[in-house]
Write a protein that holds these residues in place. Structure first.
Motif, PDB file in Angstrom:
ATOM      1  N   PRO A   1      54.814  45.544 -16.733  1.00 45.62           N
ATOM      2  CA  PRO A   1      54.931  44.505 -17.959  1.00 45.62           C
ATOM      3  C   PRO A   1      53.398  43.825 -18.368  1.00 45.62           C
ATOM      4  CG  PRO A   1      55.492  43.118 -15.981  1.00 45.62           C
ATOM      5  CD  PRO A   1      55.649  44.590 -15.660  1.00 45.62           C
ATOM      6  N   THR A   2      52.327  43.587 -17.499  1.00 41.56           N
ATOM      7  CA  THR A   2      51.030  43.210 -17.731  1.00 41.56           C
ATOM      8  C   THR A   2      50.037  44.217 -17.799  1.00 41.56           C
ATOM      9  OG1 THR A   2      50.660  42.927 -15.033  1.00 41.56           O
ATOM     10  CG2 THR A   2      51.997  41.232 -16.274  1.00 41.56           C
ATOM     11  N   ALA A   3      50.457  45.552 -17.840  1.00 43.04           N
ATOM     12  CA  ALA A   3      49.365  46.494 -17.976  1.00 43.04           C
ATOM     13  C   ALA A   3      48.445  46.432 -19.083  1.00 43.04           C
ATOM     14  CB  ALA A   3      49.925  48.008 -18.069  1.00 43.04           C
ATOM     15  N   VAL A   4      48.786  45.853 -20.189  1.00 42.25           N
ATOM     16  CA  VAL A   4      47.764  45.724 -21.419  1.00 42.25           C
ATOM     17  C   VAL A   4      47.617  44.247 -21.677  1.00 42.25           C
ATOM     18  CG1 VAL A   4      48.396  47.786 -22.410  1.00 42.25           C
ATOM     19  CG2 VAL A   4      49.762  45.585 -23.089  1.00 42.25           C
ATOM     20  N   LEU A   5      48.062  43.261 -20.665  1.00 45.75           N
ATOM     21  CA  LEU A   5      47.947  41.825 -21.046  1.00 45.75           C
ATOM     22  C   LEU A   5      46.459  41.303 -20.689  1.00 45.75           C
ATOM     23  CD1 LEU A   5      51.462  40.386 -20.475  1.00 45.75           C
ATOM     24  CD2 LEU A   5      50.515  41.227 -22.462  1.00 45.75           C
ATOM     25  N   THR A   6      46.215  40.339 -21.262  1.00 45.84           N
ATOM     26  CA  THR A   6      44.810  39.672 -20.645  1.00 45.84           C
ATOM     27  C   THR A   6      45.258  38.945 -19.365  1.00 45.84           C
ATOM     28  OG1 THR A   6      45.222  37.546 -21.996  1.00 45.84           O
ATOM     29  CG2 THR A   6      43.872  39.505 -22.925  1.00 45.84           C
ATOM     30  N   ALA A   7      44.393  38.252 -18.476  1.00 47.84           N
ATOM     31  CA  ALA A   7      44.640  37.274 -17.551  1.00 47.84           C
ATOM     32  C   ALA A   7      45.631  36.104 -18.081  1.00 47.84           C
ATOM     33  CB  ALA A   7      43.287  36.776 -17.034  1.00 47.84           C
ATOM     34  N   ARG A   8      45.229  35.524 -19.127  1.00 47.85           N
ATOM     35  CA  ARG A   8      45.854  34.430 -19.690  1.00 47.85           C
ATOM     36  C   ARG A   8      47.326  34.734 -19.952  1.00 47.85           C
ATOM     37  NH1 ARG A   8      47.192  32.781 -24.539  1.00 47.85           N
ATOM     38  NH2 ARG A   8      47.685  30.529 -24.951  1.00 47.85           N
ATOM     39  N   GLU A   9      47.498  35.782 -20.626  1.00 48.11           N
ATOM     40  CA  GLU A   9      48.803  36.451 -20.965  1.00 48.11           C
ATOM     41  C   GLU A   9      49.510  36.550 -19.673  1.00 48.11           C
ATOM     42  OE1 GLU A   9      47.655  38.189 -25.407  1.00 48.11           O
ATOM     43  OE2 GLU A   9      47.759  39.396 -23.589  1.00 48.11           O
ATOM     44  N   THR A  10      48.901  37.146 -18.660  1.00 51.25           N
ATOM     45  CA  THR A  10      49.658  37.563 -17.538  1.00 51.25           C
ATOM     46  C   THR A  10      50.125  36.074 -16.875  1.00 51.25           C
ATOM     47  OG1 THR A  10      48.495  39.591 -17.250  1.00 51.25           O
ATOM     48  CG2 THR A  10      49.469  38.419 -15.289  1.00 51.25           C
ATOM     49  N   ASP A  11      49.201  35.248 -16.726  1.00 47.67           N
ATOM     50  CA  ASP A  11      49.663  34.086 -16.174  1.00 47.67           C
ATOM     51  C   ASP A  11      50.660  33.393 -16.790  1.00 47.67           C
ATOM     52  OD1 ASP A  11      47.729  33.918 -14.441  1.00 47.67           O
ATOM     53  OD2 ASP A  11      46.217  32.800 -15.405  1.00 47.67           O
ATOM     54  N   LEU A  12      50.880  33.401 -18.183  1.00 50.30           N
ATOM     55  CA  LEU A  12      52.178  32.686 -19.157  1.00 50.30           C
ATOM     56  C   LEU A  12      53.356  33.831 -18.669  1.00 50.30           C
ATOM     57  CD1 LEU A  12      50.448  32.571 -22.384  1.00 50.30           C
ATOM     58  CD2 LEU A  12      51.129  30.785 -21.170  1.00 50.30           C
ATOM     59  N   LEU A  13      53.087  35.153 -18.480  1.00 50.01           N
ATOM     60  CA  LEU A  13      54.315  35.978 -18.195  1.00 50.01           C
ATOM     61  C   LEU A  13      55.014  35.369 -16.728  1.00 50.01           C
ATOM     62  CD1 LEU A  13      56.406  37.963 -18.713  1.00 50.01           C
ATOM     63  CD2 LEU A  13      54.543  39.760 -17.846  1.00 50.01           C
ATOM     64  N   LEU A  14      54.050  35.341 -15.889  1.00 51.17           N
ATOM     65  CA  LEU A  14      54.360  35.156 -14.459  1.00 51.17           C
ATOM     66  C   LEU A  14      55.089  33.771 -14.325  1.00 51.17           C
ATOM     67  CD1 LEU A  14      51.691  36.689 -12.188  1.00 51.17           C
ATOM     68  CD2 LEU A  14      53.537  37.695 -13.186  1.00 51.17           C
ATOM     69  N   ALA A  15      54.485  32.737 -15.005  1.00 50.04           N
ATOM     70  CA  ALA A  15      55.199  31.586 -14.946  1.00 50.04           C
ATOM     71  C   ALA A  15      56.531  31.605 -15.576  1.00 50.04           C
ATOM     72  CB  ALA A  15      54.495  30.589 -16.144  1.00 50.04           C
ATOM     73  N   GLN A  16      56.906  32.476 -16.861  1.00 51.65           N
ATOM     74  CA  GLN A  16      58.214  32.482 -17.363  1.00 51.65           C
ATOM     75  C   GLN A  16      59.059  33.276 -16.178  1.00 51.65           C
ATOM     76  OE1 GLN A  16      59.067  31.581 -20.466  1.00 51.65           O
ATOM     77  NE2 GLN A  16      61.062  32.238 -19.704  1.00 51.65           N
ATOM     78  N   ILE A  17      58.608  34.011 -15.587  1.00 49.41           N
ATOM     79  CA  ILE A  17      59.381  34.826 -14.446  1.00 49.41           C
ATOM     80  C   ILE A  17      59.768  33.718 -13.567  1.00 49.41           C
ATOM     81  CG2 ILE A  17      59.142  36.427 -12.664  1.00 49.41           C
ATOM     82  CD1 ILE A  17      57.355  38.279 -14.221  1.00 49.41           C
ATOM     83  N   ASP A  18      58.963  32.906 -13.208  1.00 46.82           N
ATOM     84  CA  ASP A  18      59.348  31.611 -12.324  1.00 46.82           C
ATOM     85  C   ASP A  18      60.473  30.938 -12.610  1.00 46.82           C
ATOM     86  OD1 ASP A  18      57.705  32.112  -9.929  1.00 46.82           O
ATOM     87  OD2 ASP A  18      56.058  31.135 -10.895  1.00 46.82           O
ATOM     88  N   ARG A  19      60.352  30.683 -14.159  1.00 49.20           N
ATOM     89  CA  ARG A  19      61.441  29.893 -14.706  1.00 49.20           C
ATOM     90  C   ARG A  19      62.640  30.642 -14.753  1.00 49.20           C
ATOM     91  NH1 ARG A  19      57.147  27.937 -17.815  1.00 49.20           N
ATOM     92  NH2 ARG A  19      57.346  29.708 -19.528  1.00 49.20           N
TER      93      ARG A  19
END
Length: 511
Positions: A177-195
């Motif tokens: 899911p993060t192959a084309v995401l920036t570092a900031r976008e990746t952090d947001l996605l991983l935070a969403q996964i935690d939720r």
């Protein structure tokens, strides 16, 4: 161990593969694989390209049927007749390749097949509001009325994720899911996964970025050559140990030694402008040099290189092998000795529905024509056999299409295709995006070998360890301009990031 892992200990798996094997014709790609997902956990599935990860995920989500073995849901055997049936039971796959209808809007894609209606009429205002809410969860401010074809690759990925979130999945399967995401976008996605994990969602997560796996996973399963070779808690499973389990061998230094470049300048760029993207770029490239380009997403790196290669309108002074050239035609630049290997191999680099041989020879077709009229098929076949050997392309059948290769092997085919034109200067944009650790090592070795053979290489990469590990010099861009150049021990991640953010920007000068 995370809270999610503690909650899921001893729980009945919400989804599981039991003794799953899969054949495509005579070729077997999965061998008796067991895998399960528990409520409220992130279970990472890792392996090299071609290890069988995508096939297993498609079986678990109803896109493929197993040849042998079966799938269980909530501890009971089940058969998903289709992915729609799996989604109806709360199992949703976010594809590595975008599964969006590009002519449709963001809103239309998110609600495709489950539109909100009042009688025969669409509840457009409600769908638009819900669309904005889903995107806001990812801190993504894309207008729901925009067509997906007009979005950037990271924005399209965020739409894919929002689309999955809108289905209230019990099981979320994420393929790179993060192959084309920036570092900031990746952090947001991983935070969403935690939720999502905290709310009890079971998540199958696959990524070639092992730092992400170590950061987010509760358990890790490793596939190699279609078989499960390890499955264990993520705690204490180091990135190095994961990589060795994936490839089945000791991985020493990932980057080969850097060859010293020669004194001869083969490419001189002065005041290159790419309207709307890059301004006043000046730099030089020497024979046998690997030159890195770094910067944040949107800094203009790719657009600058596309302008240099004749793929975008550009102006400026360019001297290539001592001759003045105009970057207004990619074929003319290729004939002058410069080629560009795109960051987007699937949309711009390869013809996925065409055979391997036709992809390989496309840039050098004149070498394989008889009297300029007919393709020399035996010569094309010999070239493909040689490329498969030289670039370690794993293909189950040389007559297959490029789309049937794994991501790493597609990248190696694209590299072989580009080099068949025998360029003196090679621009490689994101050389290992979506590529596993084993294929990365091979591609790095190819790049080092090119430089050692006297070719000159420009590497554009968003991965700082990659650009530092490959390049002797690193040029950093910020908002369309060259912010500075770093060489040797001065090329650290901290120094690159500061330049990329404009914190240490100097007056532009020839790099």
């Amino acid at each position: 161990m995370t809270e999610g892992a503690r909650l899921s200990d001893g729980a009945v798996p919400v989804l599981a593969a039991r003794g799953v094997s899969r054949l495509f014709g005579p070729n077997q790609v999965l061998f008796d694989v067991d895998f399960d997902l528990r409520p409220g956990e992130v279970h990472a599935l890792i392996g090299e390209n071609g290890a069988g990860k995508s096939t297993l995920m498609k079986i678990l989500s109803g896109y493929l049927a197993p040849s042998f073995g079966g799938v269980e849901a909530d501890g009971r055997p089940t058969v998903f007749a289709s992915h729609r049936e799996a989604e109806a039971q709360g199992v949703v796959l976010i594809h590595q390749e975008f599964n969006l209808a590009m002519p449709l809007t963001v809103e239309e894609n998110i609600f495709l097949g489950r539109e909100l209606r009042r009688g025969p009429f669409l509840r457009a205002a409600e769908m638009q509001e819900e669309c904005r809410r889903l995107l806001a969860r990812l801190d993504c401010d894309v207008d729901p009325r925009l067509r997906c074809r007009d979005l950037s690759a990271p924005e399209r990925q965020m739409v894919e994720i929002a689309k999955a979130l809108g289905r209230d999945a019990r099981v979320l399967i994420m393929d790179e899911p993060t192959a084309v995401l920036t570092a900031r976008e990746t952090d947001l996605l991983l935070a969403q996964i935690d939720r999502l994990r905290a709310a009890g969602t079971a998540i199958l997560y696959t990524s070639h970025k092992l730092d992400e796996v170590a950061r987010i996973a509760d358990r890790v399963t490793v596939l190699r050559d279609g078989a499960r070779v390890a499955s264990r808690p993520a705690a204490g499973f180091t990135e190095h140990a994961m990589a060795e389990a994936m490839v089945g061998r000791e991985l020493s230094d990932l980057f080969p030694p850097k060859a010293a470049p020669q004194d001869e300048v083969v490419l001189s760029v002065r005041d290159l402008d790419v309207p709307g993207h890059a301004r006043g770029a000046s730099f030089e490239l020497r024979r046998g040099e690997v030159l890195g380009f770094a910067g944040l997403v949107g800094a203009g790196r790719t657009e600058l290189m596309e302008g240099l290669a004749g793929l975008r309108p550009a102006s400026g002074e360019i001297r290539l092998f001592g001759r003045s050239v105009r970057p207004d035609d990619p074929r003319a630049m290729r004939e002058a000795g410069l080629v560009y290997l795109t960051e987007d191999r699937k949309e711009k680099g390869l013809l996925l529905g065409f055979p391997l041989a036709e992809n390989l020879t496309l840039l050098a077709l004149e070498k394989f024509t008889r009297a300029g009229l007919r393709i020399d098929k035996p010569a094309e076949a010999r070239a493909l056999a040689q490329a498969v050997e030289d670039f370690a392309i794993a293909a189950r059948d040389l007559r297959m299409t490029a789309g049937g290769l794994s991501g790493g092997n597609q990248q190696k085919l694209l590299l072989a295709k580009t080099l068949l034109a025998e360029p003196g200067v090679v621009i490689i944009d994101e050389p290992t995006r979506g590529v596993d650790i084993g294929a990365k090592a091979q591609i790095y070795a190819f790049i080092a070998a090119l430089a050692a053979a006297g070719k000159s290489v420009i590497v554009v990469s968003s991965e700082l360890p990659e650009v530092i590990g490959l390049a002797g010099r690193v040029i950093v861009m910020h908002r369309g301009r060259i912010a500075g150049a770093l060489e040797g021990d001065a090329a650290t991640e901290n120094a690159i990031v500061r330049l990329a953010m404009g914190l240490d920007e100097k007056e532009p000068e020839p790099a």
